[in-house]
Design a protein around this motif. Structure first.
Motif, PDB file in Angstrom:
ATOM      1  N   ALA A 169      -7.739   3.346  -0.985  1.00 51.15           N
ATOM      2  CA  ALA A 169      -9.178   3.455  -1.179  1.00 51.15           C
ATOM      3  C   ALA A 169      -9.601   2.682  -2.417  1.00 51.15           C
ATOM      4  CB  ALA A 169      -9.563   4.925  -1.337  1.00 51.15           C
ATOM      5  N   THR A 170     -10.821   2.172  -2.380  1.00 51.88           N
ATOM      6  CA  THR A 170     -11.402   1.583  -3.569  1.00 51.88           C
ATOM      7  C   THR A 170     -12.452   2.537  -4.091  1.00 51.88           C
ATOM      8  OG1 THR A 170     -11.051  -0.669  -2.788  1.00 51.88           O
ATOM      9  CG2 THR A 170     -12.663  -0.368  -4.526  1.00 51.88           C
ATOM     10  N   TYR A 171     -12.147   3.184  -5.205  1.00 51.55           N
ATOM     11  CA  TYR A 171     -13.102   4.067  -5.854  1.00 51.55           C
ATOM     12  C   TYR A 171     -13.722   3.322  -7.020  1.00 51.55           C
ATOM     13  CZ  TYR A 171     -10.685   7.687  -3.221  1.00 51.55           C
ATOM     14  OH  TYR A 171     -10.137   8.438  -2.218  1.00 51.55           O
ATOM     15  N   ILE A 172     -15.010   3.525  -7.236  1.00 55.63           N
ATOM     16  CA  ILE A 172     -15.678   2.864  -8.348  1.00 55.63           C
ATOM     17  C   ILE A 172     -15.597   3.754  -9.570  1.00 55.63           C
ATOM     18  CG2 ILE A 172     -17.835   1.897  -9.205  1.00 55.63           C
ATOM     19  CD1 ILE A 172     -18.684   1.377  -6.365  1.00 55.63           C
ATOM     20  N   CYS A 173     -15.055   3.211 -10.648  1.00 56.09           N
ATOM     21  CA  CYS A 173     -15.095   3.912 -11.927  1.00 56.09           C
ATOM     22  C   CYS A 173     -16.372   3.535 -12.659  1.00 56.09           C
ATOM     23  CB  CYS A 173     -13.889   3.522 -12.788  1.00 56.09           C
ATOM     24  SG  CYS A 173     -12.345   4.296 -12.296  1.00 56.09           S
ATOM     25  N   ILE A 174     -16.828   4.416 -13.543  1.00 55.02           N
ATOM     26  CA  ILE A 174     -18.004   4.124 -14.358  1.00 55.02           C
ATOM     27  C   ILE A 174     -17.521   3.781 -15.752  1.00 55.02           C
ATOM     28  CG2 ILE A 174     -20.161   5.010 -15.298  1.00 55.02           C
ATOM     29  CD1 ILE A 174     -20.366   6.855 -12.920  1.00 55.02           C
ATOM     30  N   ALA A 229     -12.704  12.517 -10.808  1.00 52.01           N
ATOM     31  CA  ALA A 229     -12.673  12.727  -9.357  1.00 52.01           C
ATOM     32  C   ALA A 229     -11.891  11.625  -8.657  1.00 52.01           C
ATOM     33  CB  ALA A 229     -14.093  12.793  -8.803  1.00 52.01           C
ATOM     34  N   ASN A 230     -11.968  10.401  -9.166  1.00 54.16           N
ATOM     35  CA  ASN A 230     -11.184   9.308  -8.578  1.00 54.16           C
ATOM     36  C   ASN A 230      -9.693   9.647  -8.574  1.00 54.16           C
ATOM     37  OD1 ASN A 230     -13.533   7.852  -8.301  1.00 54.16           O
ATOM     38  ND2 ASN A 230     -13.132   6.465  -9.999  1.00 54.16           N
ATOM     39  N   ILE A 231      -9.242  10.226  -9.672  1.00 53.22           N
ATOM     40  CA  ILE A 231      -7.825  10.573  -9.767  1.00 53.22           C
ATOM     41  C   ILE A 231      -7.498  11.722  -8.819  1.00 53.22           C
ATOM     42  CG2 ILE A 231      -6.005  11.396 -11.316  1.00 53.22           C
ATOM     43  CD1 ILE A 231      -7.489   9.981 -13.605  1.00 53.22           C
ATOM     44  N   TYR A 232      -8.387  12.729  -8.750  1.00 48.77           N
ATOM     45  CA  TYR A 232      -8.177  13.808  -7.784  1.00 48.77           C
ATOM     46  C   TYR A 232      -8.088  13.239  -6.364  1.00 48.77           C
ATOM     47  CZ  TYR A 232      -9.058  17.642 -11.106  1.00 48.77           C
ATOM     48  OH  TYR A 232      -8.972  18.537 -12.133  1.00 48.77           O
ATOM     49  N   SER A 233      -8.926  12.256  -6.075  1.00 49.56           N
ATOM     50  CA  SER A 233      -8.905  11.649  -4.736  1.00 49.56           C
ATOM     51  C   SER A 233      -7.568  10.971  -4.470  1.00 49.56           C
ATOM     52  CB  SER A 233     -10.043  10.633  -4.605  1.00 49.56           C
ATOM     53  OG  SER A 233     -11.301  11.248  -4.719  1.00 49.56           O
ATOM     54  N   ASP A 234      -7.088  10.219  -5.452  1.00 44.89           N
ATOM     55  CA  ASP A 234      -5.799   9.542  -5.296  1.00 44.89           C
ATOM     56  C   ASP A 234      -4.667  10.540  -5.083  1.00 44.89           C
ATOM     57  OD1 ASP A 234      -6.976   7.072  -5.578  1.00 44.89           O
ATOM     58  OD2 ASP A 234      -6.537   6.906  -7.726  1.00 44.89           O
ATOM     59  N   LEU A 235      -4.797  11.707  -5.716  1.00 45.71           N
ATOM     60  CA  LEU A 235      -3.778  12.756  -5.590  1.00 45.71           C
ATOM     61  C   LEU A 235      -3.991  13.625  -4.347  1.00 45.71           C
ATOM     62  CD1 LEU A 235      -3.596  13.894  -9.333  1.00 45.71           C
ATOM     63  CD2 LEU A 235      -1.978  12.409  -8.126  1.00 45.71           C
ATOM     64  N   LYS A 236      -5.022  13.267  -3.557  1.00 46.39           N
ATOM     65  CA  LYS A 236      -5.364  13.976  -2.322  1.00 46.39           C
ATOM     66  C   LYS A 236      -5.874  15.396  -2.556  1.00 46.39           C
ATOM     67  CE  LYS A 236      -2.137  11.242   0.458  1.00 46.39           C
ATOM     68  NZ  LYS A 236      -3.184  10.287   0.874  1.00 46.39           N
ATOM     69  N   HIS A 237      -6.406  15.652  -3.742  1.00 42.63           N
ATOM     70  CA  HIS A 237      -7.077  16.910  -4.027  1.00 42.63           C
ATOM     71  C   HIS A 237      -8.559  16.713  -3.688  1.00 42.63           C
ATOM     72  CE1 HIS A 237      -3.742  17.867  -7.209  1.00 42.63           C
ATOM     73  NE2 HIS A 237      -3.305  17.934  -5.967  1.00 42.63           N
ATOM     74  N   TYR A 238      -8.840  16.607  -2.390  1.00 40.56           N
ATOM     75  CA  TYR A 238     -10.144  16.140  -1.949  1.00 40.56           C
ATOM     76  C   TYR A 238     -11.280  17.113  -2.250  1.00 40.56           C
ATOM     77  CZ  TYR A 238      -7.471  12.517   0.459  1.00 40.56           C
ATOM     78  OH  TYR A 238      -6.648  11.465   0.736  1.00 40.56           O
ATOM     79  N   VAL A 280     -20.541   5.790  -2.713  1.00 40.78           N
ATOM     80  CA  VAL A 280     -19.345   5.025  -2.329  1.00 40.78           C
ATOM     81  C   VAL A 280     -18.096   5.892  -2.440  1.00 40.78           C
ATOM     82  CG1 VAL A 280     -17.859   3.088  -2.955  1.00 40.78           C
ATOM     83  CG2 VAL A 280     -20.336   2.787  -2.905  1.00 40.78           C
ATOM     84  N   ASN A 281     -18.000   6.640  -3.521  1.00 38.26           N
ATOM     85  CA  ASN A 281     -16.795   7.438  -3.735  1.00 38.26           C
ATOM     86  C   ASN A 281     -16.719   8.633  -2.781  1.00 38.26           C
ATOM     87  OD1 ASN A 281     -16.038   5.634  -5.676  1.00 38.26           O
ATOM     88  ND2 ASN A 281     -16.646   6.905  -7.398  1.00 38.26           N
TER      89      ASN A 281
END
Length: 294
Positions: free
Chosen positions: A5-10, A127-136, A164-165
């Motif tokens: 996934a491409t997550y946008i960081c701020i 949240a991007n990191i939670y997403s990568d870790l599949k803690h949706y 987007v995220n």
């Protein structure tokens, strides 16, 4: 094979500085402004932001200079921004532990500022990191906090980021129609504010969602648009991600020579920016190509 996934960081959206500038221009500004003040801190962080996608190690040196200067000046806001930027660099280098640590430290430093927009940006990056870790569930909770604040503040840029995220999480959960709907709504907003980074992320994620749906032709259109934008922006990490995704589609089409070429290019770029996860995915794609060819 996992399509990342491409997550946008701020990062620098709210820092009062010179904004998005070319690296050469920023170098000139830094050379002409040697005073140890908040303006120099802002320039250093802008430089780090300009380099993060292509030269993360070099970007880190500028963040470290900025952090040292904020400590000398006692500038709490600048310190919070520096920590957030450092977290982004580690995130781009596939180092979620250090990234999470810096984002949480930035939250702590920023607490007296009572800046809801800045705090929301950090929730997004966490949240991007939670997403990568599949803690949706945790990821969606944090993204929705960002979306709520962004709409209250009429902040189009952060509204795009949240949309987007959230879409990226839906795609990871195989809720493709919801993901595509969110991305389709976000794309014209990104274009309206002229943010090519956002466009790039949206095009990549649309490609991923469509590939999962089996619409390879339309997926390739979006991947190629993303590749063009990544080339314009010098975003080698994103190029590595997209090239590997294209390689996946080419494998399915039994175009093994072209798939191998794309994946080798992806591997070289991932190694250049030090993104270990993208290197692993490129190696796995190459392994699949050789397996298919016996």
């Amino acid at each position: 094979m996992k399509q990342l996934a491409t997550y946008i960081c701020i990062t620098m959206a709210c820092l009062p500085a010179s904004g998005q500038t070319l690296v050469d221009s920023l170098k000139n500004k830094l050379a002409n402004h040697s005073s140890a003040d908040t303006i120099r801190v802002s320039l250093l962080l802008d430089m780090a932001d300009a380099l993060v996608w292509n030269s993360p190690q070099e970007a880190l040196t500028y963040v470290n200079q900025a952090t040292q200067l904020t400590d000398e000046l006692g500038w709490q806001r600048g310190k919070a921004y520096a920590l957030r930027q450092e977290g982004l660099i580690y995130y781009e280098q596939s180092d979620p532990v250090r990234a999470m640590d810096r984002f949480h430290e930035a939250l702590k430093v920023a607490e007296p500022m009572q800046d809801r927009s800045f705090e929301a940006s950090l929730y997004n990056n966490i949240a991007n990191i939670y997403s990568d870790l599949k803690h949706y569930d945790k990821a969606l909770d944090h993204y929705n906090r960002l979306l709520t604040v962004s709409k209250e503040l009429h902040d189009t840029a952060q509204t795009v980021i949240a949309s987007v995220n959230i879409a990226s999480v839906y795609i990871e959960q195989q809720q493709l129609s919801l993901g595509i709907a969110n991305l389709t709504e976000a794309l014209p907003l990104a274009r309206a504010i002229g943010n090519q980074r956002f466009e790039m992320a949206i095009e990549n994620n649309l490609g991923r969602a469509l590939a999962k749906q089996g619409d390879d032709e339309l997926a390739l259109e979006h991947f190629n648009t993303c590749l063009h934008l990544a080339g314009q922006l010098g975003s080698d990490g994103i190029k590595a991600n997209v090239l590997n995704s294209i390689g996946e589609i080419l494998i399915n089409r039994r175009q093994y020579a072209e798939a191998e070429s794309r994946s080798k290019e992806a591997l070289a770029l991932a190694e250049k920016v030090g993104a270990l996860e993208w290197q692993a995915n490129a190696w796995q794609t190459l392994s699949k190509i050789h397996e298919r060819q016996n």
